[in-house]
Design a protein around this motif. Structure first.
Motif, PDB file in Angstrom:
ATOM      1  N   ARG A 135      40.075  68.460  61.106  1.00  0.00           N
ATOM      2  CA  ARG A 135      40.699  67.145  61.264  1.00  0.00           C
ATOM      3  C   ARG A 135      41.747  66.979  60.173  1.00  0.00           C
ATOM      4  NH1 ARG A 135      37.442  64.202  64.945  1.00  0.00           N
ATOM      5  NH2 ARG A 135      38.713  62.366  64.607  1.00  0.00           N
ATOM      6  N   VAL A 136      42.906  66.461  60.583  1.00  0.00           N
ATOM      7  CA  VAL A 136      44.032  66.270  59.687  1.00  0.00           C
ATOM      8  C   VAL A 136      44.607  64.886  59.943  1.00  0.00           C
ATOM      9  CG1 VAL A 136      46.334  67.116  59.092  1.00  0.00           C
ATOM     10  CG2 VAL A 136      44.551  68.732  59.695  1.00  0.00           C
ATOM     11  N   GLN A 137      45.090  64.252  58.901  1.00  0.00           N
ATOM     12  CA  GLN A 137      45.659  62.923  59.023  1.00  0.00           C
ATOM     13  C   GLN A 137      47.114  62.947  58.593  1.00  0.00           C
ATOM     14  OE1 GLN A 137      42.694  59.670  58.062  1.00  0.00           O
ATOM     15  NE2 GLN A 137      44.274  59.340  56.551  1.00  0.00           N
ATOM     16  N   ILE A 138      47.975  62.298  59.350  1.00  0.00           N
ATOM     17  CA  ILE A 138      49.384  62.159  58.996  1.00  0.00           C
ATOM     18  C   ILE A 138      49.613  60.702  58.618  1.00  0.00           C
ATOM     19  CG2 ILE A 138      51.761  62.220  59.830  1.00  0.00           C
ATOM     20  CD1 ILE A 138      50.874  64.362  61.836  1.00  0.00           C
ATOM     21  N   SER A 139      50.190  60.497  57.449  1.00  0.00           N
ATOM     22  CA  SER A 139      50.519  59.134  57.052  1.00  0.00           C
ATOM     23  C   SER A 139      51.935  59.119  56.525  1.00  0.00           C
ATOM     24  CB  SER A 139      49.552  58.639  55.980  1.00  0.00           C
ATOM     25  OG  SER A 139      49.762  59.340  54.773  1.00  0.00           O
ATOM     26  N   GLY A 140      52.500  57.981  56.516  1.00  0.00           N
ATOM     27  CA  GLY A 140      53.847  57.805  56.011  1.00  0.00           C
ATOM     28  C   GLY A 140      54.162  56.334  56.123  1.00  0.00           C
ATOM     29  N   GLN A 141      55.369  55.989  55.863  1.00  0.00           N
ATOM     30  CA  GLN A 141      55.756  54.586  55.982  1.00  0.00           C
ATOM     31  C   GLN A 141      56.100  54.327  57.439  1.00  0.00           C
ATOM     32  OE1 GLN A 141      58.876  54.408  53.110  1.00  0.00           O
ATOM     33  NE2 GLN A 141      57.453  54.010  51.442  1.00  0.00           N
ATOM     34  N   MET A 142      55.054  54.062  58.239  1.00  0.00           N
ATOM     35  CA  MET A 142      55.262  53.808  59.657  1.00  0.00           C
ATOM     36  C   MET A 142      54.455  52.591  60.064  1.00  0.00           C
ATOM     37  SD  MET A 142      53.162  56.943  61.428  1.00  0.00           S
ATOM     38  CE  MET A 142      52.028  57.815  60.356  1.00  0.00           C
ATOM     39  N   THR A 143      54.918  51.965  61.111  1.00  0.00           N
ATOM     40  CA  THR A 143      54.198  50.833  61.676  1.00  0.00           C
ATOM     41  C   THR A 143      53.106  51.363  62.598  1.00  0.00           C
ATOM     42  OG1 THR A 143      55.619  50.694  63.621  1.00  0.00           O
ATOM     43  CG2 THR A 143      56.345  49.465  61.642  1.00  0.00           C
ATOM     44  N   MET A 144      52.211  50.474  63.004  1.00  0.00           N
ATOM     45  CA  MET A 144      51.172  50.888  63.945  1.00  0.00           C
ATOM     46  C   MET A 144      51.799  51.279  65.283  1.00  0.00           C
ATOM     47  SD  MET A 144      48.195  51.783  64.623  1.00  0.00           S
ATOM     48  CE  MET A 144      47.092  51.254  63.335  1.00  0.00           C
ATOM     49  N   ALA A 145      52.868  50.599  65.686  1.00  0.00           N
ATOM     50  CA  ALA A 145      53.546  50.960  66.942  1.00  0.00           C
ATOM     51  C   ALA A 145      54.125  52.365  66.843  1.00  0.00           C
ATOM     52  CB  ALA A 145      54.642  49.950  67.268  1.00  0.00           C
ATOM     53  N   GLN A 146      54.732  52.711  65.707  1.00  0.00           N
ATOM     54  CA  GLN A 146      55.274  54.056  65.527  1.00  0.00           C
ATOM     55  C   GLN A 146      54.149  55.088  65.510  1.00  0.00           C
ATOM     56  OE1 GLN A 146      57.425  53.086  61.918  1.00  0.00           O
ATOM     57  NE2 GLN A 146      59.379  53.498  62.942  1.00  0.00           N
ATOM     58  N   ALA A 147      53.042  54.770  64.832  1.00  0.00           N
ATOM     59  CA  ALA A 147      51.905  55.698  64.796  1.00  0.00           C
ATOM     60  C   ALA A 147      51.344  55.917  66.200  1.00  0.00           C
ATOM     61  CB  ALA A 147      50.821  55.165  63.858  1.00  0.00           C
ATOM     62  N   THR A 148      51.258  54.843  66.980  1.00  0.00           N
ATOM     63  CA  THR A 148      50.758  54.955  68.353  1.00  0.00           C
ATOM     64  C   THR A 148      51.686  55.818  69.200  1.00  0.00           C
ATOM     65  OG1 THR A 148      49.676  52.814  68.182  1.00  0.00           O
ATOM     66  CG2 THR A 148      50.112  53.638  70.412  1.00  0.00           C
ATOM     67  N   ASP A 149      52.996  55.579  69.092  1.00  0.00           N
ATOM     68  CA  ASP A 149      53.947  56.379  69.860  1.00  0.00           C
ATOM     69  C   ASP A 149      53.913  57.841  69.435  1.00  0.00           C
ATOM     70  OD1 ASP A 149      54.721  54.261  71.427  1.00  0.00           O
ATOM     71  OD2 ASP A 149      56.533  53.824  70.273  1.00  0.00           O
ATOM     72  N   LEU A 150      53.807  58.097  68.135  1.00  0.00           N
ATOM     73  CA  LEU A 150      53.725  59.472  67.647  1.00  0.00           C
ATOM     74  C   LEU A 150      52.468  60.148  68.189  1.00  0.00           C
ATOM     75  CD1 LEU A 150      54.667  61.834  65.926  1.00  0.00           C
ATOM     76  CD2 LEU A 150      53.573  60.728  63.968  1.00  0.00           C
ATOM     77  N   ALA A 151      51.342  59.455  68.148  1.00  0.00           N
ATOM     78  CA  ALA A 151      50.093  60.027  68.674  1.00  0.00           C
ATOM     79  C   ALA A 151      50.227  60.340  70.161  1.00  0.00           C
ATOM     80  CB  ALA A 151      48.925  59.068  68.422  1.00  0.00           C
ATOM     81  N   LEU A 152      50.844  59.439  70.925  1.00  0.00           N
ATOM     82  CA  LEU A 152      51.043  59.686  72.360  1.00  0.00           C
ATOM     83  C   LEU A 152      51.937  60.898  72.593  1.00  0.00           C
ATOM     84  CD1 LEU A 152      51.441  56.029  73.650  1.00  0.00           C
ATOM     85  CD2 LEU A 152      49.557  57.600  74.160  1.00  0.00           C
ATOM     86  N   LEU A 153      53.004  61.020  71.811  1.00  0.00           N
ATOM     87  CA  LEU A 153      53.885  62.180  71.947  1.00  0.00           C
ATOM     88  C   LEU A 153      53.160  63.471  71.610  1.00  0.00           C
ATOM     89  CD1 LEU A 153      57.206  60.814  70.462  1.00  0.00           C
ATOM     90  CD2 LEU A 153      56.862  61.667  72.777  1.00  0.00           C
ATOM     91  N   LEU A 154      52.370  63.436  70.544  1.00  0.00           N
ATOM     92  CA  LEU A 154      51.647  64.650  70.143  1.00  0.00           C
ATOM     93  C   LEU A 154      50.582  65.024  71.159  1.00  0.00           C
ATOM     94  CD1 LEU A 154      51.389  64.030  66.320  1.00  0.00           C
ATOM     95  CD2 LEU A 154      52.753  65.768  67.488  1.00  0.00           C
ATOM     96  N   ARG A 155      49.955  64.031  71.771  1.00  0.00           N
ATOM     97  CA  ARG A 155      48.965  64.332  72.817  1.00  0.00           C
ATOM     98  C   ARG A 155      49.645  64.929  74.040  1.00  0.00           C
ATOM     99  NH1 ARG A 155      46.045  59.255  71.458  1.00  0.00           N
ATOM    100  NH2 ARG A 155      47.170  58.257  73.156  1.00  0.00           N
ATOM    101  N   ALA A 156      50.885  64.528  74.289  1.00  0.00           N
ATOM    102  CA  ALA A 156      51.621  65.019  75.458  1.00  0.00           C
ATOM    103  C   ALA A 156      52.131  66.430  75.250  1.00  0.00           C
ATOM    104  CB  ALA A 156      52.796  64.093  75.768  1.00  0.00           C
ATOM    105  N   ALA A 157      52.263  66.849  74.027  1.00  0.00           N
ATOM    106  CA  ALA A 157      52.883  68.147  73.743  1.00  0.00           C
ATOM    107  C   ALA A 157      51.849  69.227  73.585  1.00  0.00           C
ATOM    108  CB  ALA A 157      53.663  68.052  72.457  1.00  0.00           C
TER     109      ALA A 157
END
Length: 174
Positions: A135-157
């Protein structure tokens, strides 16, 4: 797209203090999921290393070999980190990715492991102990909406290109 590693708060001490950079939405011209890479880094330049700088001006030098990449991600979920109370994307690695990360971190305690998303340095913690759980966690200066979109993109790829294209339109409306 990067607090990182072993339900990360436990695996890498001080990750909450790691330097981060804002995560931008992917370009609408690109029809692929974000490219996530974990690569070893050095504080000082050496022959054959690539210079990278984060949004705060921190400079690191990356080794060319990739420890983990997007293909090693089995699942991605956006959530709020209970320690830092900031949005994060939690990744579960494939079996091959888990084993590769376990070997790499076991053999490299004390080294810097940079997390890059689309070649942007997101975070670069020092490995404090082997990361064995996959398990790995990615953090940065992002909003929850950006984190959600990033997670969706990563799940799609890389399995569902059409979903990635649709989500990129949502991140970057015309």
């Amino acid at each position: 797209m990067l607090s990182i590693l072993s339900t990360l708060a436990a695996a890498i001490t001080g990750l909450a203090a790691a330097l981060t950079t804002p995560i931008e939405g992917p370009s609408t011209a690109r029809a692929a999921a974000p490219d996530v890479q974990l690569r070893f880094a050095e504080s000082d330049p050496k022959h054959g290393l690539t210079r990278v700088e984060d949004a705060t001006g921190r400079v690191l030098y990356l080794w060319p070999e990739t420890v983990l990449s997007t293909i090693d991600i089995a699942s991605a979920t956006a959530r709020t980190d209970p320690v830092s109370a900031t949005p994060v994307v939690e990744l579960t690695l494939t079996a091959a990715g888990r084993d590769r990360l376990a070997r790499a971190t076991t053999n490299n305690v004390g080294r810097i492991l940079a997390v890059l998303v689309d070649e942007a340095l997101i975070t670069a913690p020092v490995i404090r102990e082997p990361i064995l759980g996959g398990r790995v966690q990615i953090s940065g200066q992002m909003t929850m909406a950006q984190a959600t979109d990033l997670a969706l993109l990563l799940r799609a790829a890389p399995r569902d290109r059409s979903l990635a294209e649709a989500l990129m339109g949502r991140l970057n409306p015309p």
